[in-house]
Design a protein around this motif. Structure first.
Motif, mmCIF file in Angstrom:
data_model
loop_
_atom_site.group_PDB
_atom_site.id
_atom_site.type_symbol
_atom_site.label_atom_id
_atom_site.label_comp_id
_atom_site.label_asym_id
_atom_site.label_seq_id
_atom_site.Cartn_x
_atom_site.Cartn_y
_atom_site.Cartn_z
ATOM 1 N N VAL A 133 0.830 -1.201 0.000
ATOM 2 C CA VAL A 133 0.000 0.000 0.000
ATOM 3 C C VAL A 133 0.868 1.256 0.000
ATOM 4 C CG1 VAL A 133 -1.683 1.339 1.330
ATOM 5 C CG2 VAL A 133 -1.963 -1.126 1.085
ATOM 6 N N ALA A 134 1.935 1.250 0.795
ATOM 7 C CA ALA A 134 2.812 2.426 0.859
ATOM 8 C C ALA A 134 3.433 2.724 -0.500
ATOM 9 C CB ALA A 134 3.895 2.203 1.912
ATOM 10 N N ALA A 135 3.900 1.673 -1.190
ATOM 11 C CA ALA A 135 4.515 1.869 -2.505
ATOM 12 C C ALA A 135 3.469 2.318 -3.528
ATOM 13 C CB ALA A 135 5.180 0.568 -2.967
ATOM 14 N N TYR A 136 2.289 1.731 -3.450
ATOM 15 C CA TYR A 136 1.209 2.093 -4.371
ATOM 16 C C TYR A 136 0.815 3.561 -4.163
ATOM 17 C CZ TYR A 136 -2.294 0.056 -7.573
ATOM 18 O OH TYR A 136 -3.037 -0.304 -8.673
ATOM 19 N N ARG A 137 0.667 3.942 -2.896
ATOM 20 C CA ARG A 137 0.289 5.327 -2.583
ATOM 21 C C ARG A 137 1.344 6.309 -3.076
ATOM 22 N NH1 ARG A 137 -0.187 4.803 2.526
ATOM 23 N NH2 ARG A 137 -2.434 4.474 2.643
ATOM 24 N N ALA A 138 2.621 5.973 -2.850
ATOM 25 C CA ALA A 138 3.703 6.851 -3.286
ATOM 26 C C ALA A 138 3.707 7.021 -4.805
ATOM 27 C CB ALA A 138 5.047 6.293 -2.818
ATOM 28 N N LEU A 139 3.289 5.976 -5.521
ATOM 29 C CA LEU A 139 3.259 6.035 -6.982
ATOM 30 C C LEU A 139 2.146 6.950 -7.477
ATOM 31 C CD1 LEU A 139 4.322 4.818 -9.719
ATOM 32 C CD2 LEU A 139 2.492 3.114 -9.473
ATOM 33 N N ILE A 140 0.936 6.789 -6.942
ATOM 34 C CA ILE A 140 -0.219 7.472 -7.533
ATOM 35 C C ILE A 140 -0.575 8.799 -6.872
ATOM 36 C CG2 ILE A 140 -1.174 5.248 -8.228
ATOM 37 C CD1 ILE A 140 -3.305 5.628 -6.033
ATOM 38 N N ALA A 141 -0.156 9.013 -5.630
ATOM 39 C CA ALA A 141 -0.566 10.230 -4.922
ATOM 40 C C ALA A 141 -0.173 11.510 -5.667
ATOM 41 C CB ALA A 141 -0.005 10.226 -3.501
ATOM 42 N N PRO A 142 1.040 11.611 -6.237
ATOM 43 C CA PRO A 142 1.368 12.834 -6.979
ATOM 44 C C PRO A 142 0.455 13.062 -8.184
ATOM 45 C CG PRO A 142 3.356 11.609 -6.440
ATOM 46 C CD PRO A 142 2.199 10.710 -6.132
ATOM 47 N N TRP A 143 0.075 11.981 -8.855
ATOM 48 C CA TRP A 143 -0.832 12.123 -9.997
ATOM 49 C C TRP A 143 -2.204 12.606 -9.553
ATOM 50 C CZ3 TRP A 143 0.606 6.496 -11.740
ATOM 51 C CH2 TRP A 143 1.919 6.498 -12.232
ATOM 52 N N ARG A 144 -2.702 12.034 -8.476
ATOM 53 C CA ARG A 144 -4.012 12.449 -7.982
ATOM 54 C C ARG A 144 -3.960 13.889 -7.464
ATOM 55 N NH1 ARG A 144 -7.598 12.113 -9.564
ATOM 56 N NH2 ARG A 144 -9.011 12.121 -7.778
ATOM 57 N N ALA A 145 -2.844 14.253 -6.835
ATOM 58 C CA ALA A 145 -2.713 15.618 -6.323
ATOM 59 C C ALA A 145 -2.725 16.645 -7.451
ATOM 60 C CB ALA A 145 -1.433 15.746 -5.510
ATOM 61 N N SER A 146 -2.251 16.232 -8.627
ATOM 62 C CA SER A 146 -2.237 17.146 -9.778
ATOM 63 C C SER A 146 -3.556 17.138 -10.540
ATOM 64 C CB SER A 146 -1.101 16.759 -10.728
ATOM 65 O OG SER A 146 -1.366 15.510 -11.356
ATOM 66 N N GLY A 147 -4.507 16.317 -10.078
ATOM 67 C CA GLY A 147 -5.808 16.250 -10.723
ATOM 68 C C GLY A 147 -5.908 15.263 -11.863
ATOM 69 N N LEU A 148 -4.867 14.472 -12.067
ATOM 70 C CA LEU A 148 -4.874 13.483 -13.139
ATOM 71 C C LEU A 148 -5.826 12.339 -12.809
ATOM 72 C CD1 LEU A 148 -3.541 12.683 -15.839
ATOM 73 C CD2 LEU A 148 -1.719 11.606 -14.527
ATOM 74 N N ALA A 149 -6.601 11.900 -13.792
ATOM 75 C CA ALA A 149 -7.505 10.770 -13.595
ATOM 76 C C ALA A 149 -6.693 9.479 -13.488
ATOM 77 C CB ALA A 149 -8.495 10.669 -14.756
ATOM 78 N N VAL A 150 -6.919 8.731 -12.428
ATOM 79 C CA VAL A 150 -6.191 7.484 -12.180
ATOM 80 C C VAL A 150 -7.194 6.396 -11.825
ATOM 81 C CG1 VAL A 150 -4.467 6.326 -10.744
ATOM 82 C CG2 VAL A 150 -4.161 8.737 -11.342
ATOM 83 N N ASP A 151 -6.989 5.213 -12.386
ATOM 84 C CA ASP A 151 -7.831 4.056 -12.088
ATOM 85 C C ASP A 151 -6.951 2.907 -11.619
ATOM 86 O OD1 ASP A 151 -10.587 4.924 -13.357
ATOM 87 O OD2 ASP A 151 -9.035 5.413 -14.828
ATOM 88 N N LEU A 152 -7.376 2.249 -10.554
ATOM 89 C CA LEU A 152 -6.628 1.123 -9.998
ATOM 90 C C LEU A 152 -7.371 -0.172 -10.291
ATOM 91 C CD1 LEU A 152 -5.803 2.601 -6.470
ATOM 92 C CD2 LEU A 152 -4.784 3.140 -8.698
ATOM 93 N N ALA A 153 -6.650 -1.147 -10.781
ATOM 94 C CA ALA A 153 -7.263 -2.431 -11.123
ATOM 95 C C ALA A 153 -6.975 -3.458 -10.038
ATOM 96 C CB ALA A 153 -6.739 -2.931 -12.464
ATOM 97 N N THR A 154 -7.998 -4.195 -9.655
ATOM 98 C CA THR A 154 -7.777 -5.352 -8.797
ATOM 99 C C THR A 154 -7.080 -6.428 -9.622
ATOM 100 O OG1 THR A 154 -10.013 -6.141 -9.304
ATOM 101 C CG2 THR A 154 -9.725 -4.858 -7.264
ATOM 102 N N LEU A 155 -6.693 -7.520 -8.989
ATOM 103 C CA LEU A 155 -5.849 -8.513 -9.646
ATOM 104 C C LEU A 155 -6.673 -9.540 -10.410
ATOM 105 C CD1 LEU A 155 -3.306 -9.158 -6.763
ATOM 106 C CD2 LEU A 155 -3.465 -7.237 -8.349
ATOM 107 N N ALA A 156 -6.284 -9.767 -11.647
ATOM 108 C CA ALA A 156 -6.911 -10.839 -12.412
ATOM 109 C C ALA A 156 -6.604 -12.168 -11.732
ATOM 110 C CB ALA A 156 -6.397 -10.845 -13.846
ATOM 111 N N PRO A 157 -7.583 -13.054 -11.594
ATOM 112 C CA PRO A 157 -7.323 -14.345 -10.944
ATOM 113 C C PRO A 157 -6.375 -15.212 -11.763
ATOM 114 C CG PRO A 157 -9.507 -14.315 -11.930
ATOM 115 C CD PRO A 157 -8.972 -12.916 -12.039
#
Length: 238
Positions: A133-157
């Motif tokens: 979660v920490a690594a995921y948050r560090a990756l996407i938080a700057p994009w979300r802070a800039s207003g960029l649309a971001v979508d996260l996918a759950t894992l394909a089985p």
């Protein structure tokens, strides 16, 4: 013949052999992360260069980042808009930092999809959920802070009883990571793509005809994979 020397020598030789084997085991254990880091780093660098070249040739509005499932996807467009799939074999969420930020800064896409995490659920050396979660948050938080649309996918089985399926990846751990991904999407105001809803057997594994090897998808599997992404992110048709 006096064999007393042999009785003295064998225990010593046994200890020497044991010490050598223990040393080799320790070296292999310590070098494995370094070997992975160097191997993945080289591949990630190549993938980043290829993706940058492709983006210059066909500027994408949507970029999908992920692992080898994404790397193998043929994805020239999504929602009728130019798209680019940027994946790397073996990638874990923390390693996408080698692929994603520079490309996003250069390409400036309108939307980013992140589809990663299967490798984080490997039975050998899995990623700690909190670290995930920490690594995921560090990756996407700057994009979300800039207003960029971001979508996260759950894992394909993955396919049950397949060497590259649940023999290699832990479905229970994958479900736990899915829970973390859903919570992070809510926290970050990101969209959610439910790839865990791809067709499964009665016991919860990916339907075998949708995978070539237990984890990577067949053409029909990719069709459903893409359809799931588009259903989640494309604006509704009038």
């Amino acid at each position: 013949m006096d064999f007393r020397w042999l009785r003295r020598t064998v225990p010593v030789a046994t200890l020497v052999v044991a010490a050598v084997l223990a040393g080799l085991w320790w070296v292999a254990r310590e070098l494995k992360p370094l070997h992975r880091d160097l191997t993945f780093g080289h591949h990630a660098w190549i993938r980043a260069e290829v993706a940058a070249s492709q983006a210059r040739q066909h500027p994408p509005e949507i970029v999908v980042f992920g692992d080898s499932i994404v790397e193998a996807a043929h994805l020239p467009e999504l929602c009728g808009r130019p798209a680019l799939a940027v994946g790397a074999w073996g990638a874990r969420v923390g390693e996408l930092a080698r692929l994603a930020p520079d490309l996003v800064a250069a390409v400036k896409p309108a939307r980013i999809v992140v589809a990663v995490g299967v490798n984080d659920a490997a039975r050998r050396d899995p990623t700690d959920p909190d670290a995930f979660v920490a690594a995921y948050r560090a990756l996407i938080a700057p994009w979300r802070a800039s207003g960029l649309a971001v979508d996260l996918a759950t894992l394909a089985p993955v396919v049950e009883a397949a060497p590259l399926g649940d023999v290699n990846f832990d479905p229970a751990r994958m479900l736990r990571l899915d829970e973390r991904i859903r919570a992070l999407a809510t926290e970050q105001g990101a969209g959610l793509i439910p790839l865990d809803t791809l067709p499964k057997t009665a016991t919860g594994g990916l339907r075998p005809d949708l995978s070539d090897d237990g984890v990577h998808l067949t053409p029909e599997g990719y069709r459903l994979w893409r359809e799931t992404i588009e259903t989640a992110i494309c604006p509704p048709k009038p």
